[in-house]
Design an enzyme around this catalytic site. Structure first.
Site, PDB file in Angstrom:
ATOM      1  N   ASP A   1     -11.072  -3.057  14.607  1.00 33.01           N
ATOM      2  CA  ASP A   1     -10.608  -3.036  15.993  1.00 33.01           C
ATOM      3  C   ASP A   1      -9.092  -3.236  16.005  1.00 33.01           C
ATOM      4  O   ASP A   1      -8.499  -3.771  15.059  1.00 33.01           O
ATOM      5  CB  ASP A   1     -11.294  -4.148  16.782  1.00 33.01           C
ATOM      6  CG  ASP A   1     -11.157  -3.967  18.291  1.00 33.01           C
ATOM      7  OD1 ASP A   1     -10.709  -2.885  18.727  1.00 33.01           O
ATOM      8  OD2 ASP A   1     -11.495  -4.908  19.024  1.00 33.01           O
TER       9      ASP A   1
ATOM     10  N   GLY B   1       0.818  -1.204   0.000  1.00 37.28           N
ATOM     11  CA  GLY B   1       0.000   0.000   0.000  1.00 37.28           C
ATOM     12  C   GLY B   1       0.851   1.252   0.000  1.00 37.28           C
ATOM     13  O   GLY B   1       2.082   1.206   0.076  1.00 37.28           O
TER      14      GLY B   1
ATOM     15  N   PRO C   1       2.665   4.298   1.520  1.00 41.30           N
ATOM     16  CA  PRO C   1       3.190   4.603   2.865  1.00 41.30           C
ATOM     17  C   PRO C   1       2.383   5.714   3.528  1.00 41.30           C
ATOM     18  O   PRO C   1       2.006   6.707   2.888  1.00 41.30           O
ATOM     19  CB  PRO C   1       4.633   5.042   2.588  1.00 41.30           C
ATOM     20  CG  PRO C   1       4.995   4.368   1.311  1.00 41.30           C
ATOM     21  CD  PRO C   1       3.726   4.356   0.493  1.00 41.30           C
ATOM     22  N   GLY C   2       2.112   5.555   4.813  1.00 47.41           N
ATOM     23  CA  GLY C   2       1.309   6.528   5.533  1.00 47.41           C
ATOM     24  C   GLY C   2       2.068   7.800   5.854  1.00 47.41           C
ATOM     25  O   GLY C   2       3.298   7.804   5.943  1.00 47.41           O
TER      26      GLY C   2
END
Length: 575
Positions: free
Chosen positions: A371, A317, A319-320
């Site tokens: 969660d 994905g 990168p944040g």
């Protein structure tokens, strides 16, 4: 120093705190039945959040009692804690929930770790207790046979699980159940037996009867969803017997069930026989024992990591901008660590990120938020990391990640179920021209945004990369650093420019407040592909209009709790 008597006293204090916690936990759980029957949905949600807070409150109470009654010198002795553990183990031996009692002790001990003398830390004393006691299924299940026919069986079940309010139309509900069973059960074997857990599972606006149906050749889950008609009666909304559908009901994206569980390990074993794809950790957590779920997860992951041939590495994905995310490919979980510095577009702090994750833990997740387990002082072997990625971790998250010898120590990290990032899912679907997959994902994306909103959650950053898609095809939000309550937002239309030059300027020509949101700008989210934009506009185009969001705000402010059930609309019985 004689430590026998202090250890006896300490084991008694911790045991008493655990007993008080379990009594309070059970009291709140049992309150759910009255709230369901009176359709007091707001109080039921508050009850769920209140129960989550109990564990840490009683751990704090136990540690306060220890500090008040024992000296610092005693509490810092390794031998004292070893003796205390031995005494405590004797006390809990006859309990039906002794695995919970053991985890409670370990939580108390972990809070004392800074006191322990020498090089011994709390984890070195974290004794391995056996699980709960073996009990006969009759202790927690009711068994029904078809000797007198299916109708008689279901009539007995309805009588045994009667609520304080009547059935709306029991005859109709029985017909619906029988019709479903005749069309959905395997043909190779006649239904012979139904086993149903004695306790009713309450969550949000539904009550669930959970069990198993069997023949000589097969067994399947059996979950009856019972709803309140808001007019003083209950009815069966659907029956679920598909393993995947039942797994969704027990999903990590849902709030915890309020269900009386006298023998937790027996409940877990029974549930695991129904949905074997669910881990023990997930099942304990779904019943509200999230600390036990966390302990089970840690044991499972540690054992898997030691045997695994693959290495911890950056997760797939984009990168944040706030978090670094890594995973072990052979284990279905990602780990999230806060970076030292955030992207300039992110106007938040690490403290705010923590608040957001706590909000999600306590809030109704409506099947659309994942969660998490939060770990403090988590230590993992250095050799289990890809070297290049480990260097990135140490460079970009040095406040959180450090090397201690041959261990990588995380001062804080979150573990979360791994999903396929929605942006990657869509890229792959578009590459193979899978119109059905594209439509499903975008429709689910819109539903996720809408269902979060009616639960009073505004996702904030709604880029596709911040959502994932589960193995069941559900779109779930998992990036919480900009999350806020819907009612705190100010949804506005973009003002018309006074002259053309304003519209062409690089900066907005209008004032923007800290909580202002302009839904018209959401068109940028779907600008990547004309097919995606078309589907979104057809299915969820009203989400681009400010008045839609203001209407949902008013719905929340009126105290309305919208129906968001863990099964599809087409599965619901006709009334």
């Amino acid at each position: 120093m004689h430590l026998r008597h202090p250890a006896e006293r300490a084991s008694r204090l911790i045991y008493q705190a655990f007993g008080a916690y379990r009594a309070d936990f059970r009291h709140l759980t049992l309150s759910a039945a009255d709230l369901f029957e009176t359709a007091d949905w707001r109080e039921l949600q508050k009850l769920s959040a209140q129960r989550i807070d109990l564990y840490d409150a009683y751990i704090h109470q136990a540690n306060q009692s220890l500090q008040q009654r024992l000296t610092e010198e005693v509490l810092s002795q390794t031998q004292f804690w070893q003796l205390t553990a031995e005494r405590y183990q004797v006390r809990i031996e006859s309990r039906m929930d002794r695995e919970l009692a053991a985890t409670f002790f370990n939580s108390v001990l972990w809070r004392q770790k800074d006191r322990l003398s020498g090089s011994v830390n709390a984890s070195a004393l974290d004794l391995s207790f056996s699980s709960g006691r073996l009990v006969a299924p009759q202790a927690y299940c009711r068994t029904y046979t078809t000797e007198e026919g299916l109708v008689k069986l279901l009539q007995r079940l309805f009588r045994d699980f009667s609520f304080a309010i009547p059935w709306e139309n029991a005859r109709r509900d029985l017909r619906n159940i029988i019709r479903y069973l005749r069309t959905h059960l395997p043909e190779d074997g006649q239904l012979a037996q139904v086993d149903v857990i004695r306790s009713v599972f309450y969550r949000n606006k539904a009550a669930y009867l959970v069990g198993r149906i069997s023949s000589r050749y097969w067994h399947k889950p059996f979950v009856l969803a019972v709803l309140n008609n808001d007019a003083g009666a209950v009815y069966v909304d659907t029956l679920v017997t598909d393993e995947d559908d039942v797994s969704v009901i027990f999903s990590f994206t849902r709030s915890y069930f309020l269900v009386d569980v006298p023998v937790p390990s027996a409940f877990i074993d029974f549930l695991h026989s129904l949905i074997p794809m669910k881990s023990t950790a997930e099942l304990y957590t779904s019943l509200g024992f999230y600390k036990q779920g966390k302990a089970e997860f840690y044991r499972d992951f540690s054992a898997h990591l030691m045997a695994a041939e693959d290495l911890l590495q950056q997760a797939p994905g984009v990168p944040g901008m706030v978090m670094m995310v890594f995973t072990l490919p052979s284990f279905p979980v990602v780990f999230k660590v806060i970076k030292d510095r955030f992207s300039s577009s992110k106007k938040i702090t690490a403290a705010r990120v923590n608040q957001c994750y706590q909000l999600v833990k306590r809030h109704d997740r409506v099947g659309r938020m994942a969660d998490t387990f939060e770990f403090r002082e988590l230590s993992l072997p250095q050799e289990k990391f890809e070297p290049e990625f480990l260097q990135q971790l140490l460079a970009l998250a040095s406040r959180t990640v450090t090397l201690q010898g041959d261990k990588v120590l995380f001062s804080q990290v979150w573990a979360e179920r791994r999903m396929t990032p929605l942006n990657l899912y869509l890229e792959q679907a578009m590459a193979r021209n899978d119109e059905g997959a594209i439509f499903h994902a975008i429709n689910e994306y819109g539903k996720a945004i809408r269902q979060l909103a009616v639960a009073n959650i505004f996702a904030g950053d709604m880029l596709f990369k911040n959502f994932g898609i589960t193995r069941h095809g559900r779109v779930v939000f998992y990036d919480y650093d900009e999350i806020q309550y819907l009612t705190d937002c100010n949804f506005r239309e973009i003002p018309e420019p006074l002259y053309p030059e304003q519209e062409l300027a690089g900066e907005p020509w209008y004032d923007i407040g800290p909580n202002d949101v302009f839904p018209e700008e959401f068109t940028l989210l779907t600008a990547c592909d004309t097919r995606i934009r078309r589907i979104f506009n057809q299915q969820h185009g009203d989400l681009l209009e400010a008045h839609t969001w203001r209407e949902m705000q008013e719905q929340v402010r009126r105290g309305e709790v919208v129906d968001v059930f863990p099964y599809r609309q087409h599965q619901r019985f006709l009334r």
